[in-house]
Design a protein around this motif. Structure first.
Motif, mmCIF file in Angstrom:
data_model
loop_
_atom_site.group_PDB
_atom_site.id
_atom_site.type_symbol
_atom_site.label_atom_id
_atom_site.label_comp_id
_atom_site.label_asym_id
_atom_site.label_seq_id
_atom_site.Cartn_x
_atom_site.Cartn_y
_atom_site.Cartn_z
ATOM 1 N N GLY A 171 -12.566 6.680 3.955
ATOM 2 C CA GLY A 171 -12.604 7.341 2.663
ATOM 3 C C GLY A 171 -11.340 7.185 1.851
ATOM 4 N N CYS A 172 -10.272 6.812 2.495
ATOM 5 C CA CYS A 172 -9.037 6.667 1.748
ATOM 6 C C CYS A 172 -9.261 5.785 0.536
ATOM 7 C CB CYS A 172 -7.954 6.052 2.628
ATOM 8 S SG CYS A 172 -7.181 7.284 3.659
ATOM 9 N N THR A 173 -8.868 6.309 -0.587
ATOM 10 C CA THR A 173 -9.111 5.575 -1.823
ATOM 11 C C THR A 173 -8.342 4.268 -1.846
ATOM 12 O OG1 THR A 173 -8.952 5.649 -4.182
ATOM 13 C CG2 THR A 173 -7.348 6.939 -2.998
ATOM 14 N N LYS A 174 -9.013 3.262 -2.389
ATOM 15 C CA LYS A 174 -8.328 1.987 -2.525
ATOM 16 C C LYS A 174 -7.402 2.098 -3.726
ATOM 17 C CE LYS A 174 -12.460 -0.070 -2.246
ATOM 18 N NZ LYS A 174 -13.397 -1.097 -2.630
ATOM 19 N N LYS A 175 -6.126 1.850 -3.538
ATOM 20 C CA LYS A 175 -5.206 1.865 -4.673
ATOM 21 C C LYS A 175 -5.652 0.769 -5.625
ATOM 22 C CE LYS A 175 -1.627 4.704 -4.661
ATOM 23 N NZ LYS A 175 -1.232 5.403 -5.870
ATOM 24 N N ASN A 176 -5.383 0.970 -6.899
ATOM 25 C CA ASN A 176 -5.763 -0.070 -7.840
ATOM 26 C C ASN A 176 -4.840 -1.262 -7.647
ATOM 27 O OD1 ASN A 176 -6.753 -1.574 -9.837
ATOM 28 N ND2 ASN A 176 -6.376 -0.102 -11.486
ATOM 29 N N LYS A 177 -5.287 -2.167 -6.765
ATOM 30 C CA LYS A 177 -4.402 -3.282 -6.423
ATOM 31 C C LYS A 177 -4.560 -4.433 -7.393
ATOM 32 C CE LYS A 177 -4.426 -2.170 -1.532
ATOM 33 N NZ LYS A 177 -5.388 -2.182 -0.464
ATOM 34 N N ASP A 178 -5.597 -4.343 -8.208
ATOM 35 C CA ASP A 178 -5.870 -5.452 -9.104
ATOM 36 C C ASP A 178 -4.892 -5.424 -10.258
ATOM 37 O OD1 ASP A 178 -6.839 -7.510 -10.453
ATOM 38 O OD2 ASP A 178 -8.770 -6.632 -10.969
ATOM 39 N N THR A 179 -3.751 -6.036 -10.058
ATOM 40 C CA THR A 179 -2.743 -6.017 -11.099
ATOM 41 C C THR A 179 -2.694 -7.361 -11.817
ATOM 42 O OG1 THR A 179 -1.194 -6.489 -9.359
ATOM 43 C CG2 THR A 179 -1.265 -4.223 -10.138
ATOM 44 N N LYS A 210 -5.428 7.647 -13.502
ATOM 45 C CA LYS A 210 -5.018 6.902 -12.302
ATOM 46 C C LYS A 210 -4.730 5.437 -12.628
ATOM 47 C CE LYS A 210 -5.198 9.400 -8.462
ATOM 48 N NZ LYS A 210 -4.015 9.536 -7.627
ATOM 49 N N GLY A 211 -4.921 5.054 -13.881
ATOM 50 C CA GLY A 211 -4.646 3.665 -14.271
ATOM 51 C C GLY A 211 -5.775 2.709 -13.945
ATOM 52 N N LYS A 212 -6.938 3.245 -13.644
ATOM 53 C CA LYS A 212 -8.067 2.370 -13.301
ATOM 54 C C LYS A 212 -8.853 1.969 -14.542
ATOM 55 C CE LYS A 212 -8.429 3.938 -8.593
ATOM 56 N NZ LYS A 212 -9.241 4.463 -7.523
ATOM 57 N N ILE A 213 -8.543 2.597 -15.654
ATOM 58 C CA ILE A 213 -9.137 2.236 -16.943
ATOM 59 C C ILE A 213 -7.972 2.070 -17.912
ATOM 60 C CG2 ILE A 213 -10.508 3.141 -18.857
ATOM 61 C CD1 ILE A 213 -12.189 4.578 -16.780
ATOM 62 N N ASP A 214 -8.032 1.056 -18.767
ATOM 63 C CA ASP A 214 -6.868 0.731 -19.592
ATOM 64 C C ASP A 214 -6.717 1.608 -20.833
ATOM 65 O OD1 ASP A 214 -6.434 -1.254 -17.762
ATOM 66 O OD2 ASP A 214 -7.586 -2.745 -18.887
ATOM 67 N N ILE A 263 3.446 11.065 -22.275
ATOM 68 C CA ILE A 263 4.445 10.107 -22.763
ATOM 69 C C ILE A 263 5.258 9.588 -21.575
ATOM 70 C CG2 ILE A 263 6.522 9.827 -24.192
ATOM 71 C CD1 ILE A 263 5.321 11.900 -26.123
ATOM 72 N N SER A 264 5.601 10.514 -20.667
ATOM 73 C CA SER A 264 6.424 10.110 -19.519
ATOM 74 C C SER A 264 5.694 9.117 -18.608
ATOM 75 C CB SER A 264 6.852 11.340 -18.722
ATOM 76 O OG SER A 264 5.695 11.935 -18.169
ATOM 77 N N VAL A 309 2.119 -3.084 -12.377
ATOM 78 C CA VAL A 309 2.497 -2.768 -10.994
ATOM 79 C C VAL A 309 3.411 -1.546 -10.985
ATOM 80 C CG1 VAL A 309 3.729 -3.615 -8.947
ATOM 81 C CG2 VAL A 309 2.272 -5.164 -10.261
ATOM 82 N N LYS A 310 4.398 -1.556 -11.887
ATOM 83 C CA LYS A 310 5.358 -0.430 -11.922
ATOM 84 C C LYS A 310 4.668 0.860 -12.326
ATOM 85 C CE LYS A 310 9.382 -3.161 -13.196
ATOM 86 N NZ LYS A 310 10.156 -3.574 -14.351
ATOM 87 N N VAL A 311 3.826 0.764 -13.359
ATOM 88 C CA VAL A 311 3.150 1.970 -13.862
ATOM 89 C C VAL A 311 2.247 2.568 -12.791
ATOM 90 C CG1 VAL A 311 1.449 2.806 -15.530
ATOM 91 C CG2 VAL A 311 3.291 1.308 -16.295
ATOM 92 N N LEU A 312 1.512 1.708 -12.099
ATOM 93 C CA LEU A 312 0.561 2.211 -11.097
ATOM 94 C C LEU A 312 1.262 2.935 -9.946
ATOM 95 C CD1 LEU A 312 -2.177 -0.556 -10.808
ATOM 96 C CD2 LEU A 312 -2.236 1.573 -12.074
ATOM 97 N N GLU A 313 2.478 2.513 -9.656
ATOM 98 C CA GLU A 313 3.220 3.193 -8.589
ATOM 99 C C GLU A 313 3.495 4.647 -8.945
ATOM 100 O OE1 GLU A 313 6.629 0.759 -7.904
ATOM 101 O OE2 GLU A 313 5.461 -0.722 -6.775
ATOM 102 N N LYS A 314 3.693 4.882 -10.251
ATOM 103 C CA LYS A 314 4.028 6.242 -10.693
ATOM 104 C C LYS A 314 2.799 7.136 -10.829
ATOM 105 C CE LYS A 314 7.822 4.927 -13.734
ATOM 106 N NZ LYS A 314 8.085 4.864 -15.156
ATOM 107 N N LEU A 315 1.643 6.546 -11.056
ATOM 108 C CA LEU A 315 0.457 7.368 -11.372
ATOM 109 C C LEU A 315 -0.171 7.998 -10.122
ATOM 110 C CD1 LEU A 315 -1.224 5.094 -14.061
ATOM 111 C CD2 LEU A 315 0.114 7.142 -14.456
#
Lengths: 313, 587
Positions: free
Chosen positions: B19-27, B292-296, B320-321, B581-587
């Motif tokens: 069940g662990c969610t797949k991180k949005n690896k598609d960068t 979560k950054g899965k939609i732009d 904003i942050s 990649v950087k943004v997704l790490e923070k979300l």
């Protein structure tokens, strides 16, 4: 009468049922549902185009001919194409059935097993604080709207904690598994309240029967009485309750499918109703009615297996 | 009991492991979009809603398109080689087709290789739209406009089979790459039709091969390929390897230049390799997926508006942050309450003005649009020629005192002598609430309203049959020309035409008729403005608002702006993979 004769005779009831269902949906569609041509043409509908489209959809045929079309499609399983999406309805149903079943079958199976187990457990401690607490929790679970479980579960477990996917679906095993775990858990939580209360009542009805007293007098243990005798005798209402729910599983769990973006039959049905897409409504209604009859026959047959006193007539 | 416990433990373990969610690896350069409703199909002639036409526009293309970076909206050639040559009488449009444009590879073509697009493909595609057996939903666009096309349609509606080889006078090819339209009367807005998905080019071989399944086998000339369309919750397009040389624009309006929209100028389109469209009906999962950054990008759902946007209409610090930015874009639309002008009651201009003045649009903006909309002063929305900047109508409420005076002047002091007026509206919650609001507003001056809710088609039917008194409705632009709004008040367009209220003002009609055959010019704009003033002064409707789109986008999405005409937009969008990649790490 043997089993096969009985089954065949009961299955023949499908014919008058379908004729009746066809009549009801036909009347409802013509009296209540909004004009599909207007929905399809939207803001640019002109009188001429509405008339042309109604003719193309067969809505200008005499009523008896339209009714016969419904009956014919029910017996040939040729439901034609959706008016809205132009897709072949049988393909839509086949495509939607798998995601719906991947959600509803494990959820239904697990919720039934868990509910029966809990109700057996609390029946064992009937009248004690454990039983009372269980009833209280069930009532509590039932008091909260299903939407709240979905919204909260999705927000907490999928978004905040990141344990599950927020929404979506992938075809094929095991790709779909991560997407259905959270909706399955929510389904179970939603079912536990009403199911445990129902099964507990069934168990308690049995527990106060004479044969239980006899068993106790014979010195059998509570466990043996409960699992060997009570459970077996409670099977008739349990089977009825379980099997009769199965046809509705094909309709999918509308809210769960919508919130978790599972491309199942729930969405197809909802879109059909929303767009006055009569061929889709017709197909889903007829298939559900047929499934209902088939599963009620299965219920009767199972009765004879679980209770030798029941004879098919 | 042990077994039960084991079952629970197993369940928890399975949840933990799988069940662990797949991180949005598609960068990579993948666009992740979301839409709130199912896509009907991929046949251009049925693409009559925003979402279906956007999907069709990723695969198919038309003769013209809107310049991506110019405002006001400007048509430019797409599959046409240049803008058409228009005859002096405004009746004949001659197009040269771009040479060397190839259809996507498909089994319908010899050896599976896509063939070159020719002028005849447009003749075929437009005839498909007119085909009476297919009942294309965009027929209104050409109805009565192209010489001989209505006759062709009528003829074959009575015959069992449609003959596409029969030549239609107004729709011909002059040679392999030259296409000519002849119109019945001048109609300058005709060109907008050619930028709409209904008229996009399809290949007849593909239609012939797939028959009724054509809508699931989109084969166009566009920037993206979708081998098979399945009506599901996820549609994945890939970049077309054979897409012609088409470059990102090097010119832009000032607003886009300063906002950095020219960074990709001159680059080959499309800029991304893949487009994934997620169908997410409910707003919560759409919103959470965006966070979560899965939609732009996302149009802010109503329930999340207050958490995302401050009362001063800026983005809240929390977002904003995260590198999210807010885009506000006026929509080319108008909401309004129409009078039925067939009724003698509403031919009384003072009554109409009194009711318009009693309506508090500012409060309604607060109540129903989170104060994000613009109060409408007249019929033409901001952003197109004909809208008068900073114009304030004399009959824009609220002014209850003046409304009461006008009501008395109309012959109904304090509403005495007025019948109960019915207000029909669609049956959605917000429409119903707006109905109750109108009732309350009118009660202030003594006008009694009865609100009637109708399913949408029922309301349409009532309007067409003139069975309404007042009704609440909205109109969104089909194309960026004031004519598309002014026609709603043109007398001869009376219902069942687009003029549902049946307003009929000879002066307005005369101006509309004159302007309707004029090409875009300052003279035509002056006429539009004059009509707009009449429409404000005569209060044929109680004007509501022009809505605005509030959209959020992630910082890694480049070149995105919110627009009313999104068809083909995906080819101009870009993803900054490193930043993502950087943004997704923070979300």
């Amino acid at each position: 009468m043997n089993l096969w004769q009985y089954t065949l005779r009961r299955l023949l009831y499908i014919i008058p049922t379908i004729l009746g269902v066809a009549g009801i949906i036909f009347v409802i569609f013509n009296l209540v549902a909004p004009d599909p041509a207007l929905i399809m043409l939207g803001k640019h509908a002109s009188v001429a185009q509405i008339a042309e489209l109604r003719s193309e959809l067969g809505l200008d045929k005499p009523y008896w001919a339209q009714y016969l079309d419904i009956v014919k499609s029910a017996f040939t399983f040729d439901f034609g194409r959706s008016w809205t999406t132009k897709q072949e309805i049988l393909s839509m149903i086949k495509r939607g059935a798998i995601p719906s079943l991947t959600l509803s079958v494990p959820a239904f199976f697990l919720s039934t097993v868990i509910s029966i187990s809990i109700s057996l457990f609390v029946s064992f401690y009937r009248g004690k604080w454990l039983d009372k607490s269980a009833v209280f929790i069930c009532v509590l679970l039932m008091s909260v709207t299903s939407l709240a479980y979905i919204l909260f579960g999705q927000w907490l477990f999928a978004y905040k904690l990141g344990w599950f996917e927020i929404s979506g679906y992938e075809s094929g095993f095991p790709d779909f598994v991560p997407y259905i775990i959270l909706p399955v858990i929510i389904w179970i939580v939603l079912s536990i309240g009403p199911d445990v209360r129902f099964y507990r009542t069934v168990m308690l009805d049995e527990i106060y029967q004479d044969y239980v007293r006899t068993a106790k007098a014979k010195g059998l243990s509570e466990k043996t009485i409960l699992f060997k005798h009570v459970l077996k005798n409670a099977m008739i209402p349990i089977v009825t309750f379980v099997v009769i729910q199965i046809p509705f599983l094909i309709l999918g769990a509308l809210l769960l499918e919508n919130f978790f973006s599972i491309p199942g039959l729930g969405g197809i049905t909802l879109n059909g109703i929303y767009n006055s897409d009569f061929p889709v409504i017709k197909a889903m209604t007829i298939l559900t009615a047929m499934a209902y009859i088939i599963f009620s026959v299965i219920t009767d047959v199972i009765y004879t297996l679980v209770d030798p006193r029941v004879r098919l007539k | 009991m042990k077994k039960f416990t084991s079952l629970l433990v197993a369940l928890v373990l399975i949840s933990g492991l799988i069940g662990c969610t797949k991180k949005n690896k598609d960068t990579g350069r993948t666009l992740n979009l979301s839409i709130p409703q199912e896509v009907k199909g991929m046949d251009p002639i049925y693409a009559n809603d925003r979402y279906s036409s956007n999907e069709v526009g990723r695969v198919y293309e038309g003769l013209l398109e809107y310049h991506y970076l110019k405002r006001p909206y400007t048509l430019v050639p797409n599959l046409a080689d240049a803008m058409p040559v228009v005859s002096e009488d405004g009746l004949t449009y001659t197009f040269k087709i771009r040479k060397g444009v190839m259809f996507h590879d498909d089994a319908s073509f010899p050896n599976g290789k896509g063939r070159e697009l020719v002028a005849e493909d447009f003749v075929y595609s437009i005839k498909r739209l007119a085909d009476p057996k297919l009942q294309g939903l965009g027929w209104w666009l050409l109805d009565g406009k192209v010489k001989g096309l209505n006759e062709w349609r009528k003829k074959y509606s009575e015959l069992p089979k449609v003959d596409y080889t029969e030549v239609v006078e107004g729709l011909k090819t002059l040679d392999k790459y030259t296409l000519q339209f002849k119109l019945n009367k001048p109609f300058p807005q005709f060109l907008y039709s050619l930028a709409m998905p209904f008229t996009f080019a399809v290949a007849k071989e593909v239609v012939a091969k797939y028959g009724q399944e054509f809508l699931n086998h989109p084969v166009g000339t566009g920037p993206f390929i979708l081998p098979v369309f399945q009506q599901t919750k996820k549609i994945t397009y890939v970049k077309s390897p054979n897409f012609r040389k088409k470059l990102y624009p090097t010119e832009a309006s000032e607003e886009f230049k300063t906002a950095g929209f020219l960074e990709d100028a001159g680059k080959q389109l499309p800029l991304v390799d893949k487009v994934v469209v997620n169908v997410i009906i409910e707003s919560q999962p759409r919103w959470l997926n965006f966070l979560k950054g899965k939609i732009d990008f996302i149009g802010i759902p109503k329930d999340n508006f207050d958490s995302a946007v401050t009362p001063s209409r800026t983005l809240s610090e929390e977002y904003i942050s995260k590198g999210i930015s807010l885009l506000v874009n006026p929509s080319l639309d108008i909401t309004y309450t129409a009078f039925n002008h067939d009724l003698k009651l509403f031919q009384n201009v003072d009554l109409r003005r009194a009711m318009a003045l009693a309506y508090d649009v500012v409060k309604s903006n607060e109540l129903f649009y989170n104060n994000t909309a613009l109060p409408a002063q007249s019929v033409v929305p901001p952003g197109i020629a004909g809208n008068i900047k900073n114009y304030v109508s004399s009959f824009r409420g609220p002014n209850v005192d003046e409304a009461k005076k006008l009501l008395a002047k109309a012959g109904y002091p304090e509403g005495k002598g007025l019948p109960i007026i019915t207000y029909d509206c669609p049956s959605g919650t917000v429409s119903r609430q707006i109905g109750e609001y109108v009732k309350k507003q009118m009660a202030q001056i003594g006008v009694r309203i009865k609100v009637i809710n109708n399913p949408w088609p029922e309301l349409q039917k009532k309007i067409t049959k003139r069975q309404v008194m007042l009704y609440g409705i909205a109109w969104g632009a089909d194309y960026p020309d004031a004519e598309n709004f002014l026609q709603l008040l043109y007398g001869p367009n009376k219902s069942p035409g687009a003029n549902g209220s049946g307003y009929n003002n000879p002066e307005f009609n005369k101006l509309f008729k004159t302007s309707s055959i004029m090409q875009d010019s300052p003279e035509r704009t002056a006429l539009y403005e004059k009509m707009n003033r009449i429409a404000a002064d005569q209060a044929p409707w109680i004007y509501g608002v022009h809505r605005q789109n509030f959209t959020l986008r992630h910082s890694f999405l480049k070149n995105y702006m919110s627009t009313d005409f999104e068809t083909g937009q995906a080819q101009y969008l870009n993803i900054d993979s490193k930043l993502k990649v950087k943004v997704l790490e923070k979300l």
